[in-house]
Scaffold this active site. Structure first.
Site, PDB file in Angstrom:
ATOM      1  N   CYS A  76      -2.295 -15.999  57.847  1.00 42.19           N
ATOM      2  CA  CYS A  76      -2.594 -17.321  58.419  1.00 42.19           C
ATOM      3  C   CYS A  76      -3.619 -18.098  57.574  1.00 42.19           C
ATOM      4  O   CYS A  76      -4.149 -17.597  56.585  1.00 42.19           O
ATOM      5  CB  CYS A  76      -3.124 -17.150  59.843  1.00 42.19           C
ATOM      6  SG  CYS A  76      -4.794 -16.464  59.900  1.00 42.19           S
TER       7      CYS A  76
ATOM      8  N   CYS B  86      -5.514 -10.544  64.331  1.00 41.13           N
ATOM      9  CA  CYS B  86      -5.725 -11.026  62.970  1.00 41.13           C
ATOM     10  C   CYS B  86      -7.122 -10.607  62.520  1.00 41.13           C
ATOM     11  O   CYS B  86      -8.110 -10.957  63.163  1.00 41.13           O
ATOM     12  CB  CYS B  86      -5.598 -12.545  62.950  1.00 41.13           C
ATOM     13  SG  CYS B  86      -6.235 -13.271  61.427  1.00 41.13           S
TER      14      CYS B  86
ATOM     15  N   HIS C 148       8.205  10.416  73.817  1.00 44.85           N
ATOM     16  CA  HIS C 148       7.397  11.154  72.837  1.00 44.85           C
ATOM     17  C   HIS C 148       6.889  12.436  73.488  1.00 44.85           C
ATOM     18  O   HIS C 148       6.418  12.420  74.623  1.00 44.85           O
ATOM     19  CB  HIS C 148       6.221  10.276  72.409  1.00 44.85           C
ATOM     20  CG  HIS C 148       5.537  10.713  71.164  1.00 44.85           C
ATOM     21  ND1 HIS C 148       4.762  11.861  71.111  1.00 44.85           N
ATOM     22  CD2 HIS C 148       5.500  10.169  69.922  1.00 44.85           C
ATOM     23  CE1 HIS C 148       4.281  11.980  69.870  1.00 44.85           C
ATOM     24  NE2 HIS C 148       4.710  10.975  69.134  1.00 44.85           N
TER      25      HIS C 148
ATOM     26  N   CYS D  48      -2.445 -10.247  58.096  1.00 46.66           N
ATOM     27  CA  CYS D  48      -2.114 -11.582  58.590  1.00 46.66           C
ATOM     28  C   CYS D  48      -2.148 -12.567  57.428  1.00 46.66           C
ATOM     29  O   CYS D  48      -2.991 -12.458  56.541  1.00 46.66           O
ATOM     30  CB  CYS D  48      -3.107 -12.010  59.665  1.00 46.66           C
ATOM     31  SG  CYS D  48      -2.744 -13.651  60.308  1.00 46.66           S
TER      32      CYS D  48
ATOM     33  N   ASN E 288      -7.568   1.978  65.977  1.00 52.96           N
ATOM     34  CA  ASN E 288      -6.533   2.994  65.814  1.00 52.96           C
ATOM     35  C   ASN E 288      -5.679   2.647  64.607  1.00 52.96           C
ATOM     36  O   ASN E 288      -5.170   1.535  64.504  1.00 52.96           O
ATOM     37  CB  ASN E 288      -5.636   3.046  67.056  1.00 52.96           C
ATOM     38  CG  ASN E 288      -4.749   4.279  67.071  1.00 52.96           C
ATOM     39  OD1 ASN E 288      -5.248   5.408  67.045  1.00 52.96           O
ATOM     40  ND2 ASN E 288      -3.445   4.077  67.087  1.00 52.96           N
ATOM     41  N   GLU E 289      -5.558   3.573  63.705  1.00 52.35           N
ATOM     42  CA  GLU E 289      -4.619   3.446  62.579  1.00 52.35           C
ATOM     43  C   GLU E 289      -4.624   2.034  61.981  1.00 52.35           C
ATOM     44  O   GLU E 289      -3.623   1.323  62.011  1.00 52.35           O
ATOM     45  CB  GLU E 289      -3.206   3.831  63.024  1.00 52.35           C
ATOM     46  CG  GLU E 289      -3.093   5.277  63.445  1.00 52.35           C
ATOM     47  CD  GLU E 289      -1.657   5.732  63.673  1.00 52.35           C
ATOM     48  OE1 GLU E 289      -0.809   4.888  64.018  1.00 52.35           O
ATOM     49  OE2 GLU E 289      -1.384   6.928  63.497  1.00 52.35           O
TER      50      GLU E 289
ATOM     51  N   ARG F 107       1.675  -3.675  70.450  1.00 50.19           N
ATOM     52  CA  ARG F 107       0.248  -3.423  70.206  1.00 50.19           C
ATOM     53  C   ARG F 107      -0.079  -3.937  68.801  1.00 50.19           C
ATOM     54  O   ARG F 107       0.805  -4.413  68.108  1.00 50.19           O
ATOM     55  CB  ARG F 107      -0.070  -1.932  70.339  1.00 50.19           C
ATOM     56  CG  ARG F 107       0.601  -1.065  69.286  1.00 50.19           C
ATOM     57  CD  ARG F 107       0.171   0.412  69.414  1.00 50.19           C
ATOM     58  NE  ARG F 107       0.793   1.215  68.371  1.00 50.19           N
ATOM     59  CZ  ARG F 107       0.788   2.542  68.352  1.00 50.19           C
ATOM     60  NH1 ARG F 107       0.200   3.221  69.321  1.00 50.19           N
ATOM     61  NH2 ARG F 107       1.358   3.207  67.376  1.00 50.19           N
TER      62      ARG F 107
ATOM     63  N   GLU G  89      -4.309  13.400  65.333  1.00 48.93           N
ATOM     64  CA  GLU G  89      -3.047  13.343  66.073  1.00 48.93           C
ATOM     65  C   GLU G  89      -1.973  14.120  65.332  1.00 48.93           C
ATOM     66  O   GLU G  89      -1.843  14.002  64.110  1.00 48.93           O
ATOM     67  CB  GLU G  89      -2.534  11.899  66.180  1.00 48.93           C
ATOM     68  CG  GLU G  89      -3.345  10.961  67.009  1.00 48.93           C
ATOM     69  CD  GLU G  89      -2.687   9.573  67.047  1.00 48.93           C
ATOM     70  OE1 GLU G  89      -1.465   9.464  66.811  1.00 48.93           O
ATOM     71  OE2 GLU G  89      -3.408   8.602  67.293  1.00 48.93           O
TER      72      GLU G  89
ATOM     73  N   GLU H 215       6.436   4.773  74.666  1.00 44.19           N
ATOM     74  CA  GLU H 215       6.395   6.144  74.163  1.00 44.19           C
ATOM     75  C   GLU H 215       6.827   7.169  75.213  1.00 44.19           C
ATOM     76  O   GLU H 215       6.444   8.336  75.156  1.00 44.19           O
ATOM     77  CB  GLU H 215       5.006   6.430  73.571  1.00 44.19           C
ATOM     78  CG  GLU H 215       4.836   5.599  72.314  1.00 44.19           C
ATOM     79  CD  GLU H 215       3.504   5.724  71.598  1.00 44.19           C
ATOM     80  OE1 GLU H 215       3.481   5.616  70.365  1.00 44.19           O
ATOM     81  OE2 GLU H 215       2.497   5.906  72.301  1.00 44.19           O
TER      82      GLU H 215
HETATM   83  C1  GAL Z   1       0.343   7.204  66.237  1.00 41.26           C
HETATM   84  C2  GAL Z   1      -0.535   6.386  67.146  1.00 41.26           C
HETATM   85  C3  GAL Z   1      -0.464   6.880  68.575  1.00 41.26           C
HETATM   86  C4  GAL Z   1       0.974   7.101  68.967  1.00 41.26           C
HETATM   87  C5  GAL Z   1       1.608   8.076  68.010  1.00 41.26           C
HETATM   88  C6  GAL Z   1       3.044   8.412  68.352  1.00 41.26           C
HETATM   89  O1  GAL Z   1       0.698   6.477  65.116  1.00 41.26           O
HETATM   90  O2  GAL Z   1      -1.867   6.405  66.719  1.00 41.26           O
HETATM   91  O3  GAL Z   1      -1.064   5.931  69.415  1.00 41.26           O
HETATM   92  O4  GAL Z   1       1.649   5.891  68.950  1.00 41.26           O
HETATM   93  O5  GAL Z   1       1.589   7.513  66.732  1.00 41.26           O
HETATM   94  O6  GAL Z   1       3.596   9.298  67.402  1.00 41.26           O
HETATM   95 ZN    ZN Z   2      -4.528 -14.611  61.001  1.00 43.27          ZN
END
Ligand code: GAL
Ligand code: ZN
Length: 667
Positions: A162, A120, A358, A160, A154-155, A116, A307, A355
């Site tokens: 380039c 860029c 997890h 990059c 997300n996060e 994931r 999270e 995951e």
């Molecule tokens: C976070 C992320 C989630 C999942 C989680 C697992 O960093 O936003 O999508 O990957 O970690 O701990």
């Molecule tokens: Zn790039």
């Protein structure tokens, strides 16, 4: 009123739920999900974070029908939705058709799809495609009754190197410096023949034969944070244009690549992801520090834990599970420190994908598990705390932390790589946490009037204006503590000439001339007349050769007898300088003195070890991070708001137990 976290908590109380990825499951499972969510008091789920490929299976195609059903189902179940833009993980068609959307690392290696985050920030194709899917998403769901807030990407943390990024970097530098001469001066390019004669020569720092220019790298770090913010803002603006629901993106605590101080004002809700390392003996204090940072980024207002995990994560080499009671303890710790939402990654454990191992709110073993029972009990318990939402946490102490300084302080080729900005921050935070002293995080440029004590554990970069503001603040009565290797560089990363720390010399009443890293640790002694009742302390790795210039010498290095700690009464205030890395006992003794100088006390007179105490609104949270039962004494009467039990002069806490008290008298 501006949209914010209150928009989501109004009528719902504290938010409880998690990332919900129904696209991984057949639809009959969704029904069970909805029923289990209701039973567990879930009132918010984050949907769609990684569903770009499901929403746009091939370029330009759209499939929203499944998401319609998910949102309708959630709405029917009374669960609000934090609807995510899916832009954190473009589908393979993007990288395949437009390889220039894939990020390239310092050495020119392309980072491919198959995981994931492979995008860029400078790619016009990525930008255009991401904004198209966001436009369609918000068009379709802006008025859906389930949607309570928006979650962008997300996060953020992608980088990059380039050629497209190089062009953007040049544009960014042009805006900053205007002329090449200015840039050459700022980067100190007379060194090693690095003079630039044309903007086109300028590149991101790429793999090079030897140490890359630190000022170039500092600007690069700034640029990368800004480039990501630009993508966030582009998506956010589309959401705002069509929807009045608040917008967030989830942070990663003390995450180095992104300057959250510059991001925070751009968001309606500050949210964070936090995954403690249970093998770290200081993890509860690190959690507290991170939560305090989030509350501070939110302008000392509520924030949300987007999270956390119910049990083990799967991305450390050896993943410890959480003992019974731990998930509740961690969650209530966040609430105590200002969180109005405590959510998890993720609702249902994945059976496939990276995951699989997890933990989740519903494990693969199903709802008939102790893990899910704990989740349900916790969710229901949070409903009793709905009045906590919106209340604030007050702090008299601020710890300074600045991303620009962090980046510059940890460049390669410095006197010692054993100086770590985050470890220094944690070291100074720890004794305050142990004493139940609540702390905000701030920058030197922040408004500091609300604080009695300001600690700068590591402030390598300090502008003259910020130094002048700190000086004026001490003169007016503040107590300032400055850690080693501080006040050394200007915002370009150039070192000041003359004795250090040049811009703070007057307020500190001391100055230094040399850094003297040492191998291992060394002993330091308190000066007899200073009234410290231990013989001394040990310090590690780092010393500086300094002298007092008006300050009182508080401790000396035993080997050289030169000052290790100084204290300067300046105007109506006091300024301390610590020229080493004291051990925990040393910092504990010093902290007692800092607090005394500042007239600051913890929320209770005394706390047993491993017990955290923090006041939020009119409630006192007591959290036992230890394995044993403890009693926590306090004066007067209180009632435990979770159990309704009246208490006199103290509370008993079970291992990992939490008491939330409303006190009637005393404190
Ligand atoms: C976070 C992320 C989630 C999942 C989680 C697992 O960093 O936003 O999508 O990957 O970690 O701990
Ligand atoms: Zn790039």
């Amino acid at each position: 009123m501006k949209p914010g976290l209150h928009t989501v908590t109004d009528g719902r109380g504290l938010l409880f739920g998690g990332d919900y990825n129904p696209e991984q499951w057949p639809e009959h499972v969704w029904e069970e999900d909805a029923a289990l969510m209701r039973a567990a008091g879930v009132n918010l789920v984050t949907v769609g974070v990684f569903s770009w490929g499901r929403l746009e299976p091939a370029p330009g195609e759209r499939d929203f029908a499944w998401l319609d059903r998910v949102l309708d189902l959630m709405h029917g179940a009374g669960v609000a939705v934090d609807l995510a833009t899916p832009t954190a993980s473009p589908p393979p068609w993007m990288g395949h058709r437009w390889p220039e959307t894939l990020p390239v690392d310092e050495s020119g290696t392309t980072l491919w799809y198959g995981a994931r985050n492979q995008w860029c920030p400078s790619s016009p194709v990525y930008r255009a495609r991401s904004l198209e899917i966001v436009t369609d998403l918000v068009e379709r769901y802006a008025d859906h009754p389930a949607v309570a807030m928006w979650h962008v990407g997300n996060e953020y943390g992608q980088v990059c190197h380039c050629d497209l990024t190089a062009a953007n970097f040049r544009r960014w530098l042009t805006a900053r410096y205007r002329t090449l001469d200015e840039l050459n001066t700022a980067w100190g390019t007379t060194f090693w023949s690095q003079h630039y004669s044309d903007w086109a020569e300028i590149l991101p720092p790429r793999t090079a034969p030897y140490i890359v220019n630190p000022s170039q790298r500092l600007d690069w770090a700034r640029f990368c944070s800004d480039a990501l913010l630009d993508q966030f803002k582009a998506e956010r603006d589309l959401l705002r244009a069509r929807s009045d629901k608040p917008v967030t993106t989830n942070y990663m605590g003390l995450f180095k690549p992104v300057d959250y101080w510059s991001w925070a004002p751009e968001q309606d809700i500050i949210s964070n992801d936090w995954y403690p390392d249970l093998a770290d003996p200081r993890f509860p204090a690190r959690a507290a520090l991170t939560h305090d940072l989030m509350r501070s980024l939110a302008g000392r207002k509520p924030w949300m834990l987007m999270e956390q995990s119910t049990g083990a994560v799967n991305w450390r080499p050896h993943n410890l599970p959480k003992p019974a009671g731990q998930l509740r303890l961690e969650s209530l710790q966040a609430v105590a420190r200002g969180a109005d939402g405590v959510c998890y990654f993720q609702w249902r454990q994945s059976a496939f994908g990276a995951e699989r191992f997890h933990s989740a709110m519903v494990p693969l073993a199903g709802p008939d598990t102790t893990a899910h029972e704990e989740v349900r009990a916790h969710g229901l318990e949070l409903q009793q705390l709905s009045a906590v939402a919106g209340t604030e946490v007050r702090a008299d102490v601020a710890l300074l932390h600045d991303w620009n300084s962090w980046w510059a302080a940890e460049e390669r080729a410095r006197p010692s790589d054993r100086l770590s900005v985050v470890e220094q921050l944690t070291d100074y935070y720890y004794p305050l946490w142990q004493r139940g002293v609540t702390v905000d995080l701030a920058r030197a440029s922040s408004e500091l009037l609300a604080y009695q004590l300001v600690i700068a554990p590591s402030l390598f970069v300090l502008s003259d204006e910020d130094a002048a503001a700190l000086t004026a603040w001490v003169r007016a009565g503040g107590v300032l503590v400055v850690g080693p290797f501080s006040g050394l560089a200007d915002p370009r990363g150039h070192l000041h000439t003359g004795r250090f720390p040049a811009p703070l010399r007057e307020v500190l009443g001391m100055s230094g001339e040399a850094w003297r890293p040492v191998d291992g640790d060394l002993s330091c002694s308190w000066r007899d007349e200073t009234g410290f009742n231990t013989s001394g302390f040990r310090a590690r790795d780092w010393t500086e050769t300094i002298r007092a210039e008006g300050a009182e010498v508080i401790a000396t290095f035993d080997d050289s007898h030169s000052p290790a700690v100084t204290r300067h009464e300046f105007g109506a205030g006091v300024a301390w300088y610590i020229a080493t890395l004291p051990d925990a006992d040393g910092l504990s003794a010093l902290t007692t003195r800092f607090l005394k100088d500042a007239g600051v006390e913890g929320v209770l007179h005394s706390l047993p070890p491993n017990v955290e105490a923090v006041r939020r609104g009119d409630l006192l949270f007591l959290l036992n991070h230890g394995d044993g039962t403890v009693s926590v004494p306090f004066d007067g009467d209180a009632v435990d708001v979770l159990t309704g039990t009246p208490l006199h002069d103290g509370a008993q806490l079970a291992p990992r137990g939490v008491a939330i008290l409303r006190q009637h008298s005393g404190a």
